[in-house]
Design an enzyme around this catalytic site. Sequence first.
Site, short mmCIF file in Angstrom:
data_model
loop_
_atom_site.label_atom_id
_atom_site.label_comp_id
_atom_site.label_asym_id
_atom_site.label_seq_id
_atom_site.Cartn_x
_atom_site.Cartn_y
_atom_site.Cartn_z
N ILE A 16 0.81 -1.22 0.00
CA ILE A 16 0.00 0.00 0.00
C ILE A 16 0.84 1.26 0.00
CG2 ILE A 16 -2.19 -0.84 0.91
CD1 ILE A 16 -1.26 -0.30 3.67
N GLY A 17 2.12 1.12 0.20
CA GLY A 17 2.94 2.33 0.17
C GLY A 17 4.36 2.01 0.54
N GLY A 19 8.16 4.23 1.89
CA GLY A 19 8.97 5.43 1.99
C GLY A 19 10.41 5.03 1.81
N ALA A 22 11.09 1.78 4.48
CA ALA A 22 10.30 0.57 4.60
C ALA A 22 9.24 0.51 3.51
CB ALA A 22 9.62 0.54 5.96
N LYS A 39 4.75 -3.14 8.23
CA LYS A 39 5.79 -2.29 7.68
C LYS A 39 7.08 -3.10 7.66
CE LYS A 39 7.39 2.32 7.90
NZ LYS A 39 7.07 3.68 8.26
N ASP A 133 9.43 13.02 13.00
CA ASP A 133 9.22 12.99 11.55
C ASP A 133 7.77 13.31 11.22
OD1 ASP A 133 9.91 12.73 8.91
OD2 ASP A 133 9.81 10.54 8.89
P1 ATP Z 1 9.15 7.41 5.72
O1 ATP Z 1 9.75 6.11 5.33
O2 ATP Z 1 10.14 8.52 5.78
O3 ATP Z 1 8.34 7.28 6.97
P2 ATP Z 1 6.63 7.56 4.35
O4 ATP Z 1 5.88 8.00 5.55
O5 ATP Z 1 6.18 8.14 3.07
O6 ATP Z 1 8.18 7.84 4.49
P3 ATP Z 1 5.99 4.89 5.12
O7 ATP Z 1 5.98 5.29 6.53
O8 ATP Z 1 6.73 3.65 4.78
O9 ATP Z 1 6.57 6.00 4.17
O10 ATP Z 1 4.49 4.74 4.66
C1 ATP Z 1 4.14 4.73 3.32
C2 ATP Z 1 2.66 4.92 3.13
O11 ATP Z 1 1.95 3.74 3.54
C3 ATP Z 1 2.06 6.03 3.98
O12 ATP Z 1 2.23 7.29 3.42
C4 ATP Z 1 0.61 5.61 4.05
O13 ATP Z 1 -0.10 6.04 2.91
C5 ATP Z 1 0.69 4.09 4.06
N1 ATP Z 1 0.57 3.57 5.44
C6 ATP Z 1 1.51 3.56 6.39
N2 ATP Z 1 1.05 3.02 7.54
C7 ATP Z 1 -0.22 2.65 7.31
C8 ATP Z 1 -1.28 2.03 8.12
N3 ATP Z 1 -1.06 1.69 9.38
N4 ATP Z 1 -2.47 1.81 7.54
C9 ATP Z 1 -2.68 2.18 6.24
N5 ATP Z 1 -1.77 2.76 5.44
C10 ATP Z 1 -0.54 3.00 5.96
MG MG Z 2 6.06 7.10 7.26
#
Ligand code: ATP
Ligand code: MG
Length: 644
Positions: A16-17, A19, A22, A39, A133
């Site tokens: 779903i995403g 960064g 992770a 994650k 963050d």
């Molecule tokens: P960083 O790695 O610097 O934190 P980031 O916030 O963009 O960057 P992630 O924290 O890995 O990346 O999260 C990526 C995306 O996944 C988020 O922006 C969000 O849309 C989705 N996401 C994260 N956690 C959840 C969750 N618990 N439930 C649903 N979607 C989530």
């Molecule tokens: Mg994040």
Amino acid sequence: MEGKRLGGRYQLQKRIGGGGMAIVYKATDLVLNRTVAVKVLRSQFGTDEDFVQRFRREAQAVASLSHPNVVSVYDVGQEDDTYYMVMEYIEGSNLKDVINEHGALPIPEAVRIALEICDALDHAHQNQIIHRDIKPQNILIGKNGRVKVTDFGIARAVTSATITHTGSVLGSVHYFSPEQARGGVTAEKSDIYSLGIVLYEMVTGQLPFSGDSPITVALKHLQEPLPEPRQINPDIPQSVENIILKALVKDPHLRYGSAKEMLMDLKTCLAPERINEEKIRFSVDDEETRVIPAITPEMLAQYQGGKQSHTTDQEEQLPTGRARWWTKALAWAGTVSLFVVLSAIGIIYVLNYFDVPEVNVPLVTGTQLSRALEKLEEAELKANIIEQHHPEEKGTVYKQDPAPPMRLKKNNTVTLYVSKGPQQVSMPDLTGQNGSVAEQQLKREQYKEVIIEEREHDEVPAGHVIKQTPLPSTMVVPAETTVTLYVSKGKKYAIMPNLIGKMLAQAKIELYEAGLKDGKIEEQASYEVQEPNIVLSTYPYEPGMEVPSGTEVPLVVSSGQYPAEAKVGTYPILIDVPDGEEVDVRIVLSDARGDNQVVVKEKIAQPREYALSIVLSPDKDATIEVFKNGVSDQKHHIAYENLP
Ligand code: ATP
Ligand code: MG
């Protein structure tokens, strides 16, 4: 990773995403039978011992938080080199996507979101957890509108060493506090600053500081004055701007003392009696001198006035204790006398103030400027005019401050916000761009409507913009402009390329380039082609044919094997060479793989035996002909039936 099971119970479903650090998957917890988010640390971090330890420690600390605005952490685990964290799954989107899609949010909505984030921060801070963050990507908005903050404390695990691993962690720099940007200690107040930026972005639709590189952005946080939110969006109430200003003071000492303090402010800021409150001010002097990141020789030269022309190494060092002593003393003397003068002026002003009669502020919003000025003059008030672009017609007062039922002392000033007419921008040139990217850009820039018309076109590749109306560089008001993008469907007819003998991957590319698609792919054994994945046939389409664009062309490719009925063997050929002579040998083979294959061509000076490999099919025997010095010397015929 998708489809994998972690820790024996978390079945990963779909990504779903992700960064910099992770990748996040939607998953099912098979034990508790519920949906969760998992994650998974990127593998380059999984091999960093230090990092993994910190990741686990922080995740465990966060797991102790329990708050309706904090994404719950259920579990942390490890399987081989894969480290992962299991969290509450939030169905919805993250705040960055919301802002990217809608631009600035309605003020009450922005304040509510900030309030819920602040509540989460307050809870975490009371538990000695600092987020580090805060950014819209880490704010999830559930389907029900509930705000959930994720990634608490995780940033701590990312040291400066790991930051360099990834560009995406650096994305956070837009939300970094000056002290974070400088690499100093981060504490509660850094979270407050980051939240200030998020609120800024929600109400203006823009980031206050941006630039080409993370360093530029960091420097701006440190040195540049904040572009004021109300300059960008005059509809922001002063009380809300004040919150932003107070959260974004560069000097942490002047910022809100705690998340709780900011929370209280957010709770009351939209109350009618607060909306037009006084603008908050910080002494600029205080602000600027305290946040200078480091003293550079240039700065020092300025302090030393004319002496800079013959600075020596010694003079380039920091001021000595003694020098600082006297500058301080001078500054103090200055400040004290200034204070005395100001208080005197203040007392005189206050005394006069009580003498002046009050008048009603007239309503002038909605009138033309000339009429508004007349009304103010009648009321014996003065006007301060601020002109800005606004949807209201040019010359109209669209806002006034103060407004009825406020009263003012005579001769005081009412600020009139006068429309310069709607903001016109130059229409961007979208021709040649990808149609859906162009469409998204226009939506982000809040054009009234985007109409996509598909057209066949011989030169512009499918999916790209052929032309647009209004034309590029036309001055337009986006909110009133309907844009039509003519997007290419590609050519009407495509010319079938010759793919026979090409690798499958190459063939697919050529099909796409020609405006065609790859259809059903079938493997076939072949006598002629021994390599796998070589195109054998594109039947019924022949090279050079005109085919409707977008046709799916079926491809038959080699399996890399001979057909089942093939017989494969070796056949010995002996060549005799008279003593002391050299013979030019050429052996020509015809078998199931093809006719007249020259399998040997060389000069030999000694007798030699060749073991020729042959492939026979039920309808093709093998023939071998040997030429010595160009003259036919031997002929052999090997029948299919004779080979075992
Ligand atoms: P960083 O790695 O610097 O934190 P980031 O916030 O963009 O960057 P992630 O924290 O890995 O990346 O999260 C990526 C995306 O996944 C988020 O922006 C969000 O849309 C989705 N996401 C994260 N956690 C959840 C969750 N618990 N439930 C649903 N979607 C989530
Ligand atoms: Mg994040």
